[in-house]
Design an enzyme around this catalytic site. Structure first.
Site, PDB file in Angstrom:
ATOM      1  N   LYS A  40       0.849  -1.203   0.000  1.00 34.79           N
ATOM      2  CA  LYS A  40       0.000   0.000   0.000  1.00 34.79           C
ATOM      3  C   LYS A  40       0.881   1.249   0.000  1.00 34.79           C
ATOM      4  O   LYS A  40       2.104   1.154   0.225  1.00 34.79           O
ATOM      5  CB  LYS A  40      -0.909  -0.019   1.231  1.00 34.79           C
ATOM      6  CG  LYS A  40      -0.151  -0.002   2.553  1.00 34.79           C
ATOM      7  CD  LYS A  40      -1.052  -0.343   3.740  1.00 34.79           C
ATOM      8  CE  LYS A  40      -0.243  -0.373   5.019  1.00 34.79           C
ATOM      9  NZ  LYS A  40      -1.021  -0.898   6.159  1.00 34.79           N
ATOM     10  N   TYR A 264      15.812  29.696   8.478  1.00 35.11           N
ATOM     11  CA  TYR A 264      14.599  30.347   8.975  1.00 35.11           C
ATOM     12  C   TYR A 264      14.543  30.314  10.498  1.00 35.11           C
ATOM     13  O   TYR A 264      14.837  29.288  11.115  1.00 35.11           O
ATOM     14  CB  TYR A 264      13.361  29.635   8.435  1.00 35.11           C
ATOM     15  CG  TYR A 264      13.060  29.903   6.988  1.00 35.11           C
ATOM     16  CD1 TYR A 264      12.798  31.199   6.528  1.00 35.11           C
ATOM     17  CD2 TYR A 264      13.004  28.858   6.072  1.00 35.11           C
ATOM     18  CE1 TYR A 264      12.513  31.439   5.194  1.00 35.11           C
ATOM     19  CE2 TYR A 264      12.708  29.086   4.734  1.00 35.11           C
ATOM     20  CZ  TYR A 264      12.462  30.387   4.309  1.00 35.11           C
ATOM     21  OH  TYR A 264      12.172  30.608   2.986  1.00 35.11           O
TER      22      TYR A 264
HETATM   23  C1  LIG Z   1      -0.184  -1.992   6.645  1.00 36.85           C
HETATM   24  C2  LIG Z   1      -0.779  -3.231   7.209  1.00 36.85           C
HETATM   25  C3  LIG Z   1       0.026  -4.359   7.437  1.00 36.85           C
HETATM   26  C4  LIG Z   1       1.521  -4.362   7.238  1.00 36.85           C
HETATM   27  O1  LIG Z   1       2.131  -3.946   8.416  1.00 36.85           O
HETATM   28  P1  LIG Z   1       3.730  -3.926   8.577  1.00 36.85           P
HETATM   29  O2  LIG Z   1       3.925  -3.451   9.955  1.00 36.85           O
HETATM   30  O3  LIG Z   1       4.236  -2.955   7.563  1.00 36.85           O
HETATM   31  O4  LIG Z   1       4.196  -5.306   8.327  1.00 36.85           O
HETATM   32  C5  LIG Z   1      -0.594  -5.512   7.901  1.00 36.85           C
HETATM   33  N1  LIG Z   1      -1.914  -5.541   8.131  1.00 36.85           N
HETATM   34  C6  LIG Z   1      -2.718  -4.470   7.939  1.00 36.85           C
HETATM   35  C7  LIG Z   1      -4.169  -4.581   8.233  1.00 36.85           C
HETATM   36  C8  LIG Z   1      -2.171  -3.286   7.484  1.00 36.85           C
HETATM   37  O5  LIG Z   1      -2.959  -2.221   7.307  1.00 36.85           O
END
Ligand SMILES: *Cc1c(COP(=O)(O)O)cnc(C)c1O
Length: 367
Positions: A40, A264
């Site tokens: 994702k 800044y």
């Molecule tokens: C993003 C996600 C994962 C992956 O988690 P990691 O800590 O990156 O391994 C697993 N399960 C769900 C439901 C997620 O949203």
């Protein structure tokens, strides 16, 4: 995406061999489980399609947050199962799921109603999320039996995978871990033994404290370890390799007098005659604006401290201790020489945020 011309040398180099290696390590840890490669948020900033290619041989399916991300994989020609971890936002997505063979998570009553009422060209696999204690998404444990019964009878449903998500898997001795696992195990034991299960993210998989009882019907959902990061509170590296190297060139070097301020708000002030290098990366590229003075940057073989506030397009570092620095030298903001964990700790965030926030104007170079 590296479409178009990029004259500015600032870039994120993505090591596809490292991605492949990390996926192999994930496979090794999840010996008896099936593996969901979580890509994702554009593959945690590494490029979803390129990551999908790199880890292709090691994972059984891909996980994305929502349907738009899944369709990018289908457009690129991937035919593997794709799980939508947030499920559908509207009933109109269900025919799209059926057409493209996408597997939505069902975590809410409106999603359940939608699948029960849908008329699909073919049944789809669904993942049923149980809220075992994180209290973000999922049905309550006492609702699950009724929901499973409805889905079981539903002609639109090809299969059900029971899933849950840990709130504290990165803290090995957190009491909620066992409590969540117990609740999940209890539900799994009393529902149909034919259902697939999925509890573990990376941290739960790597944590020796959690006995997930590996079995063929179980899915591990690994994200962050694919990118070379160990999210647990143990110091072990698990032989993971960093997949992203974020690079910016030195674009100016100057000497400032003791007492002079840089950047800044004049938050950094020289306590001696100092050399300051300006690097071509800023918060518009995803480098965190709240990074404090002293945040490490890797330049010419050593760590140098951030000196002054992060600007939109630039940062300034104190290179007084460097023997040599010139315009055009390339700094590593994180990567093989400077772990993204260390930068995340210095700026009080997590690796996930740093990796996913590298912005679109930073071209990704694949090797
Ligand atoms: C993003 C996600 C994962 C992956 O988690 P990691 O800590 O990156 O391994 C697993 N399960 C769900 C439901 C997620 O949203």
């Amino acid at each position: 995406m590296s479409n178009g011309l990029h004259f500015r040398p600032t870039r994120a180099e993505i090591d596809t061999d490292a991605l492949r290696h990390n996926a192999t390590m994930a496979r090794k840890h999840a010996t008896h489980c099936k593996l969901l490669g979580v890509i994702k948020a554009n593959g945690y900033g590494h490029g979803a399609v390129e990551v999908a290619h790199a880890i292709n041989g090691s994972v059984d399916a891909y996980g994305v947050a929502f349907i738009d991300e899944a369709l990018k994989l289908r457009d690129a020609g991937f035919t593997q199962p794709v799980v939508l971890l947030e499920g559908c936002f509207s009933p109109a997505e269900l025919p799209v799921c059926a057409h493209y063979d996408l597997q939505p998570v069902i975590h809410q009553q409106h999603q359940l109603d939608a699948i029960l009422q849908a008329r699909l060209v073919k049944p789809i696999a669904v993942w049923l999320k149980i809220d075992t204690g994180m209290h973000r998404l999922g049905f309550a444990p006492d609702e699950i039996d009724a929901v499973v019964a409805k889905l079981d009878r539903c002609p639109q449903v090809a299969s059900i995978t029971l899933m849950t998500h840990f709130a504290n898997a990165d803290v090995s001795d957190h009491p909620l871990n066992e409590a969540q696992l117990d609740r999940f195990d209890e539900i799994c034991a009393r529902t149909s033994p034919a259902l697939s299960l999925s509890a573990a993210n990376t941290a739960a998989l790597l944590s020796s404290a959690l006995d997930l009882g590996a079995q063929e019907s179980q899915w591990c959902r690994t994200g962050i370890m694919l990118y070379g990061v160990n999210p647990t509170d143990t110091a072990a590296t698990f032989s993971l390799l960093p997949a992203m190297k974020l690079i910016a060139p030195v674009m100016a070097v100057r000497t400032v007098a003791s007492g002079d301020a840089v950047g800044y708000g004049s938050t950094w002030r020289a306590t001696r005659t100092s050399r300051i290098a300006t690097l071509a990366i800023g918060y518009a590229d995803g480098y965190p604006r709240h990074a404090p003075n002293g945040t490490p940057v890797w330049l010419n073989g050593q760590r140098v401290p951030l000196a002054g506030r992060v600007s939109m397009d630039m940062i300034t570092v104190d290179v007084t201790e460097l023997a040599q620095v010139a315009v055009g030298d390339e700094a590593e903001l994180w990567g093989p020489n400077l772990a993204v964990d260390e930068v995340a700790a210095a700026v009080q965030t997590i690796t996930y945020e740093l990796l996913t926030r590298v912005s679109e104007r930073v071209p990704r170079h694949y090797k």
